[in-house]
Scaffold this motif. Structure first.
Motif, mmCIF file in Angstrom:
data_model
loop_
_atom_site.group_PDB
_atom_site.id
_atom_site.type_symbol
_atom_site.label_atom_id
_atom_site.label_comp_id
_atom_site.label_asym_id
_atom_site.label_seq_id
_atom_site.Cartn_x
_atom_site.Cartn_y
_atom_site.Cartn_z
ATOM 1 N N SER A 71 0.818 -1.222 0.000
ATOM 2 C CA SER A 71 0.000 0.000 0.000
ATOM 3 C C SER A 71 0.849 1.268 0.000
ATOM 4 C CB SER A 71 -0.944 -0.001 1.205
ATOM 5 O OG SER A 71 -0.222 -0.092 2.423
ATOM 6 N N PHE A 72 1.978 1.257 0.726
ATOM 7 C CA PHE A 72 2.835 2.437 0.723
ATOM 8 C C PHE A 72 3.372 2.707 -0.677
ATOM 9 C CE2 PHE A 72 7.157 4.180 0.843
ATOM 10 C CZ PHE A 72 6.896 5.416 1.415
ATOM 11 N N LEU A 73 3.764 1.662 -1.389
ATOM 12 C CA LEU A 73 4.286 1.835 -2.747
ATOM 13 C C LEU A 73 3.233 2.454 -3.656
ATOM 14 C CD1 LEU A 73 6.255 -1.484 -3.360
ATOM 15 C CD2 LEU A 73 7.193 0.792 -2.979
ATOM 16 N N GLN A 74 1.998 1.987 -3.545
ATOM 17 C CA GLN A 74 0.929 2.533 -4.376
ATOM 18 C C GLN A 74 0.723 4.019 -4.094
ATOM 19 O OE1 GLN A 74 -2.631 0.183 -3.932
ATOM 20 N NE2 GLN A 74 -1.584 -1.738 -4.368
ATOM 21 N N GLU A 75 0.742 4.389 -2.831
ATOM 22 C CA GLU A 75 0.549 5.789 -2.461
ATOM 23 C C GLU A 75 1.760 6.640 -2.843
ATOM 24 O OE1 GLU A 75 -0.188 5.432 1.677
ATOM 25 O OE2 GLU A 75 -2.159 4.473 1.406
ATOM 26 N N CYS A 162 10.148 -5.452 2.512
ATOM 27 C CA CYS A 162 10.796 -5.806 1.244
ATOM 28 C C CYS A 162 10.330 -4.906 0.108
ATOM 29 C CB CYS A 162 10.505 -7.272 0.897
ATOM 30 S SG CYS A 162 11.203 -8.455 2.062
ATOM 31 N N GLY A 163 9.032 -4.649 0.046
ATOM 32 C CA GLY A 163 8.510 -3.797 -1.018
ATOM 33 C C GLY A 163 9.043 -2.387 -0.932
ATOM 34 N N THR A 164 9.151 -1.859 0.283
ATOM 35 C CA THR A 164 9.637 -0.494 0.464
ATOM 36 C C THR A 164 11.126 -0.390 0.169
ATOM 37 O OG1 THR A 164 7.951 -0.171 2.192
ATOM 38 C CG2 THR A 164 9.735 1.440 2.073
ATOM 39 N N LEU A 165 11.913 -1.353 0.625
ATOM 40 C CA LEU A 165 13.352 -1.316 0.397
ATOM 41 C C LEU A 165 13.698 -1.401 -1.083
ATOM 42 C CD1 LEU A 165 14.811 -3.547 3.265
ATOM 43 C CD2 LEU A 165 15.137 -1.089 2.948
ATOM 44 N N TRP A 166 13.014 -2.307 -1.806
ATOM 45 C CA TRP A 166 13.320 -2.517 -3.220
ATOM 46 C C TRP A 166 12.390 -1.747 -4.154
ATOM 47 C CZ3 TRP A 166 14.504 -6.598 0.149
ATOM 48 C CH2 TRP A 166 15.812 -7.062 0.065
ATOM 49 N N ASN A 167 11.481 -0.977 -3.552
ATOM 50 C CA ASN A 167 10.579 -0.147 -4.349
ATOM 51 C C ASN A 167 9.831 -0.975 -5.395
ATOM 52 O OD1 ASN A 167 9.441 2.398 -4.824
ATOM 53 N ND2 ASN A 167 10.818 2.798 -6.545
ATOM 54 N N SER A 168 9.367 -2.150 -4.980
ATOM 55 C CA SER A 168 8.745 -3.073 -5.926
ATOM 56 C C SER A 168 7.656 -3.881 -5.238
ATOM 57 C CB SER A 168 9.796 -4.025 -6.514
ATOM 58 O OG SER A 168 9.183 -5.069 -7.243
ATOM 59 N N ALA A 169 6.460 -3.884 -5.839
ATOM 60 C CA ALA A 169 5.369 -4.704 -5.319
ATOM 61 C C ALA A 169 5.682 -6.190 -5.479
ATOM 62 C CB ALA A 169 4.070 -4.354 -6.036
ATOM 63 N N TYR A 170 6.444 -6.531 -6.517
ATOM 64 C CA TYR A 170 6.808 -7.940 -6.722
ATOM 65 C C TYR A 170 7.643 -8.460 -5.553
ATOM 66 C CZ TYR A 170 5.261 -7.150 -11.519
ATOM 67 O OH TYR A 170 4.513 -6.843 -12.628
ATOM 68 N N ALA A 172 7.451 -7.231 -2.482
ATOM 69 C CA ALA A 172 6.540 -7.283 -1.337
ATOM 70 C C ALA A 172 5.777 -8.594 -1.310
ATOM 71 C CB ALA A 172 5.568 -6.111 -1.386
ATOM 72 N N TYR A 173 5.431 -9.117 -2.487
ATOM 73 C CA TYR A 173 4.699 -10.384 -2.563
ATOM 74 C C TYR A 173 5.636 -11.591 -2.584
ATOM 75 C CZ TYR A 173 0.853 -7.335 -4.072
ATOM 76 O OH TYR A 173 -0.090 -6.359 -4.152
ATOM 77 N N GLY A 174 6.716 -11.469 -3.353
ATOM 78 C CA GLY A 174 7.549 -12.633 -3.642
ATOM 79 C C GLY A 174 8.475 -13.067 -2.523
ATOM 80 N N ILE A 175 9.167 -12.125 -1.894
ATOM 81 C CA ILE A 175 10.162 -12.504 -0.892
ATOM 82 C C ILE A 175 9.538 -13.198 0.325
ATOM 83 C CG2 ILE A 175 11.902 -11.619 0.711
ATOM 84 C CD1 ILE A 175 12.788 -9.670 -1.365
ATOM 85 N N PRO A 176 8.417 -12.711 0.872
ATOM 86 C CA PRO A 176 7.812 -13.469 1.988
ATOM 87 C C PRO A 176 7.401 -14.878 1.589
ATOM 88 C CG PRO A 176 6.943 -11.250 1.915
ATOM 89 C CD PRO A 176 7.733 -11.425 0.661
ATOM 90 N N PHE A 177 6.876 -15.028 0.367
ATOM 91 C CA PHE A 177 6.466 -16.348 -0.118
ATOM 92 C C PHE A 177 7.670 -17.279 -0.219
ATOM 93 C CE2 PHE A 177 5.566 -19.436 -3.436
ATOM 94 C CZ PHE A 177 4.302 -19.887 -3.094
ATOM 95 N N VAL A 178 8.742 -16.801 -0.835
ATOM 96 C CA VAL A 178 9.947 -17.618 -1.002
ATOM 97 C C VAL A 178 10.576 -17.931 0.354
ATOM 98 C CG1 VAL A 178 12.293 -17.626 -1.936
ATOM 99 C CG2 VAL A 178 10.406 -16.779 -3.334
ATOM 100 N N SER A 179 10.646 -16.942 1.248
ATOM 101 C CA SER A 179 11.252 -17.150 2.563
ATOM 102 C C SER A 179 10.460 -18.168 3.378
ATOM 103 C CB SER A 179 11.311 -15.820 3.329
ATOM 104 O OG SER A 179 12.079 -14.871 2.629
ATOM 105 N N TYR A 180 9.136 -18.108 3.283
ATOM 106 C CA TYR A 180 8.275 -19.039 4.000
ATOM 107 C C TYR A 180 8.563 -20.479 3.572
ATOM 108 C CZ TYR A 180 3.825 -21.012 5.696
ATOM 109 O OH TYR A 180 2.874 -21.766 6.329
ATOM 110 N N TYR A 181 8.630 -20.687 2.271
ATOM 111 C CA TYR A 181 8.874 -22.044 1.785
ATOM 112 C C TYR A 181 10.321 -22.472 1.918
ATOM 113 C CZ TYR A 181 4.212 -23.054 0.427
ATOM 114 O OH TYR A 181 2.874 -23.323 0.493
ATOM 115 N N PHE A 182 11.213 -21.494 1.937
ATOM 116 C CA PHE A 182 12.624 -21.825 2.174
ATOM 117 C C PHE A 182 12.798 -22.398 3.577
ATOM 118 C CE2 PHE A 182 17.049 -20.491 3.262
ATOM 119 C CZ PHE A 182 17.699 -21.306 2.332
#
Length: 242
Positions: A71-75, A162-170, A172-182
């Motif tokens: 949401s922060f990225l969108q705003e 993650c989304g704020t640091l890398w300025n990317s919604a991808y 924000a979605y991808g890293i938590p998913f990958v970390s969870y399964y890792f």
């Protein structure tokens, strides 16, 4: 903070995440034969069994980060913040954003579990053999639901970082998913005795976490508080640039 949380709850992304969570729980349940009376507490045990399923494990990070982690990225990218900050206290904005992102991951799973529990009660409870209400079974389910909510909060907050640091919604979605399964893969393949980075164990709490699982609750709460502090610091840095 209240306005920010209301915006999150009324957003389409929250509705989509709630539907994903509800579908995964419903699909993960093993439904009994309806040709004979069901044992007392079946409506609870169905849901309890689903929380252990692969379907729910797959959906947890997806539903947690979808509502509000970006949401922060969108705003930020839309120019909304440049127009809003002259009329808004920046510190209050950061606090509201951190809280709403944290709450999004928690509430989506609490609402989904409550919804399926209600549906199970309406459908299966009248078919059960009459007996005393299974209080202990219900309390255990409640504890699992709260832990799932905390895990959702951890993932949604991590997604916001993650989304704020890398300025990317991808991210924000991808890293938590990958970390969870890792974490799941590391446990299943290499470190079966290490339960602290195994997300499934955070829900089931089958390991030795001390009296009343106090160690697990402390671990999840501290993990969440640390991530919230990091998220607040990252947001402060971004807000100062505007």
């Amino acid at each position: 903070m209240r306005v920010e949380t209301k915006r999150m709850l009324l957003g389409r992304s929250f509705l989509a995440a709630w539907l994903i969570a509800c579908f995964s729980i419903a699909a993960g349940q093993t439904y009994p034969s309806l040709k004979k009376a069901l044992t007392c507490g079946t409506f609870i045990s169905l849901l309890d069994g689903s929380l252990k399923s692969q379907m729910v494990s797959f959906a947890i990070p997806v539903a947690a980060v979808l509502p509000w982690s970006d949401s922060f990225l969108q705003e930020y990218k839309s120019g909304f913040l440049k127009a809003a900050f002259p009329r808004t206290n920046r510190r209050l904005y950061v606090e509201g954003k951190v809280f709403s992102v944290m709450a999004s991951g928690f509430l989506v799973w609490i609402f989904a579990i409550s919804t399926i529990l209600l549906v199970n009660f309406v459908i299966f409870y009248p078919m059960e053999i009459k007996g005393s209400f299974p209080k202990e079974q219900f309390l255990e389910l409640l504890m699992k639901a709260l832990r799932m909510g905390l895990i959702g909060s951890i993932l949604s907050t991590f997604g916001g970082i993650c989304g704020t640091l890398w300025n990317s919604a991808y991210m924000a979605y991808g890293i938590p998913f990958v970390s969870y399964y890792f974490g799941i893969i590391l446990h299943d393949r290499y470190f079966k005795d290490q339960i602290w980075f195994y997300p499934v164990e955070w829900i089931l709490a089958d390991g030795n976490w001390g009296t009343d699982k106090a160690g697990l609750w402390l671990f999840l709460l501290l993990f969440l508080l640390v991530l919230m502090g990091i998220f607040g610091g990252v947001l402060n840095g971004k807000v100062e640039e505007i």
